[in-house]
Enzyme design. Sequence first.
Site, PDB file in Angstrom:
ATOM      1  CE  LYS A 113      -4.497  -1.726   1.634  1.00 62.08           C
ATOM      2  NZ  LYS A 113      -5.388  -1.698   2.532  1.00 62.08           N
ATOM      3  CE  LYS A 194      -6.240  -7.962  -1.117  1.00 62.77           C
ATOM      4  NZ  LYS A 194      -6.924  -7.852   0.489  1.00 62.77           N
ATOM      5  CE  LYS A 197     -13.491  -3.755   0.854  1.00 65.51           C
ATOM      6  NZ  LYS A 197     -12.449  -3.630   1.874  1.00 65.51           N
TER       7      LYS A 197
HETATM    8  P1  ATP Z   1      -8.624  -3.589   0.471  1.00 65.55           P
HETATM    9  O1  ATP Z   1      -8.728  -4.353  -0.933  1.00 65.55           O
HETATM   10  O2  ATP Z   1      -9.277  -1.933   0.615  1.00 65.55           O
HETATM   11  O3  ATP Z   1      -7.311  -3.521   0.885  1.00 65.55           O
HETATM   12  P2  ATP Z   1      -9.534  -5.847   1.603  1.00 65.55           P
HETATM   13  O4  ATP Z   1     -10.830  -6.175   1.028  1.00 65.55           O
HETATM   14  O5  ATP Z   1      -8.313  -6.587   1.311  1.00 65.55           O
HETATM   15  O6  ATP Z   1      -9.342  -4.376   1.476  1.00 65.55           O
HETATM   16  P3  ATP Z   1     -10.887  -5.985   4.155  1.00 65.55           P
HETATM   17  O7  ATP Z   1     -12.183  -5.293   3.551  1.00 65.55           O
HETATM   18  O8  ATP Z   1     -10.528  -5.643   5.461  1.00 65.55           O
HETATM   19  O9  ATP Z   1      -9.723  -5.903   3.226  1.00 65.55           O
HETATM   20  O10 ATP Z   1     -11.070  -7.535   3.869  1.00 65.55           O
HETATM   21  C1  ATP Z   1     -12.064  -8.110   4.693  1.00 65.55           C
HETATM   22  C2  ATP Z   1     -12.064  -9.837   4.699  1.00 65.55           C
HETATM   23  O11 ATP Z   1     -12.208 -10.168   3.357  1.00 65.55           O
HETATM   24  C3  ATP Z   1     -10.705 -10.383   5.316  1.00 65.55           C
HETATM   25  O12 ATP Z   1     -11.020 -11.541   5.921  1.00 65.55           O
HETATM   26  C4  ATP Z   1      -9.838 -10.560   3.992  1.00 65.55           C
HETATM   27  O13 ATP Z   1      -8.842 -11.618   4.461  1.00 65.55           O
HETATM   28  C5  ATP Z   1     -10.881 -10.917   3.057  1.00 65.55           C
HETATM   29  N1  ATP Z   1     -10.447 -10.964   1.699  1.00 65.55           N
HETATM   30  C6  ATP Z   1     -10.137  -9.738   1.122  1.00 65.55           C
HETATM   31  N2  ATP Z   1      -9.773  -9.977  -0.081  1.00 65.55           N
HETATM   32  C7  ATP Z   1     -10.156 -11.275  -0.342  1.00 65.55           C
HETATM   33  C8  ATP Z   1      -9.618 -12.258  -1.559  1.00 65.55           C
HETATM   34  N3  ATP Z   1      -9.312 -11.639  -2.647  1.00 65.55           N
HETATM   35  N4  ATP Z   1      -9.863 -13.590  -1.461  1.00 65.55           N
HETATM   36  C9  ATP Z   1     -10.169 -13.986  -0.044  1.00 65.55           C
HETATM   37  N5  ATP Z   1     -10.559 -13.252   0.912  1.00 65.55           N
HETATM   38  C10 ATP Z   1     -10.335 -11.837   0.778  1.00 65.55           C
END
Ligand code: ATP
Length: 329
Positions: A113, A194, A197
């Site tokens: 990040k 990955k 969002k």
């Molecule tokens: P950002 O993309 O904004 O950094 P994020 O989606 O990675 O955010 P969170 O919103 O806090 O972060 O994630 C919430 C949950 O979703 C966490 O348990 C994270 O491990 C899971 N998660 C996020 N992205 C994935 C993915 N691509 N595959 C599986 N699990 C995910």
Amino acid sequence: MDKKTIFSGIQPSGSLTLGNYIGALRNFSELQDEYNCLYCIVDLHAITVAQEPKELRKNTLDVLALYLAAGIDPEKSTIFIQSHVPQHAELGWCLNTITPLGQLQRMTQFKDKSQRTKEVDAGLLNYPTLMAADILLYQADSVPVGADQKQHLELTRDIAQRFNSRYSDTFTVPEIMTPKVGAKIMSLQEPQYKMSKSSSDKDSYILILDSEDETRKKIKKAVTDSVGVVNFTDEQPGIKNLITIYSSLTGKTPEDIVKMYEGKGYGEFKSDVAEVVVEGLRPIRTKFEEIRNDKEYLEKVYREGAQKASFLGTKTLRKVHKKMGFIPR
Ligand code: ATP
Ligand code: LTN
């Protein structure tokens, strides 16, 4: 015997993706009967990346409505907004004082990040200590998250152990809980990363709240390869990811899916994946629409949730203050 405690959180840093759903959200409701569950909307974490205040407010209520639409029951679980329980930030501060700077600088999420932003603020670096505080404040035994959070969980365990050995036994050392299939859903456009969002490429993710047509279009556009055979292998990361999505939403194993598409092209496979996703997300999309506009209900849920969480948090924080040598109020 007392039920064990589960804690997890999702950032309202945008609209939730299929990755958030498969890796985390959809597993939350299944744990409610066996565990004492706390599910948080971590807005203090979201602001470690610049947020438009109006958007943040909307996204926070969207995540709350998605929690409910995913079947989390406020009668069974505690659902709340992180900033409503000030003990998170207070404990986070205390934990910062026993966390080596080098360890925070080595976190891969911080490195990723911070490379993407011009000016790196201290909040981004301290993100994992606040996450440790979230978990340790409730003496959580297990934390259901996607695989990308493994390093943060290990740091949390380290911090708990360090505190316990310096100030005597205080915190439960939590375990990570990741789903067997779908712990890391990859980007549809760059399957080496990955699905996120916060990506600037809208075609790289499917949002839980995308329309059915949008969902189909994005899957049709998903990057594949020139092999032309549906295989579950690292050499074909785009196809592998689509198989993982298919598998996690249907319960069919990747091997079964590969067999089903023997001698068939990517076109047919992709349209079937699209239907599986559309069907898989339909119930939560429908429930979300019912719940999201009921402002009074949402308010009731987060108010009561904050009250319950605050009661538990105060208990732990009092203990921490005492052990660290603060004068009791
Ligand atoms: P950002 O993309 O904004 O950094 P994020 O989606 O990675 O955010 P969170 O919103 O806090 O972060 O994630 C919430 C949950 O979703 C966490 O348990 C994270 O491990 C899971 N998660 C996020 N992205 C994935 C993915 N691509 N595959 C599986 N699990 C995910
Ligand atoms: N860092 C997490 C979100 C998060 C979290 C938590 C998850 C913040 N605090 C406590 C589990 C427990 C993420 O998924 N990006």
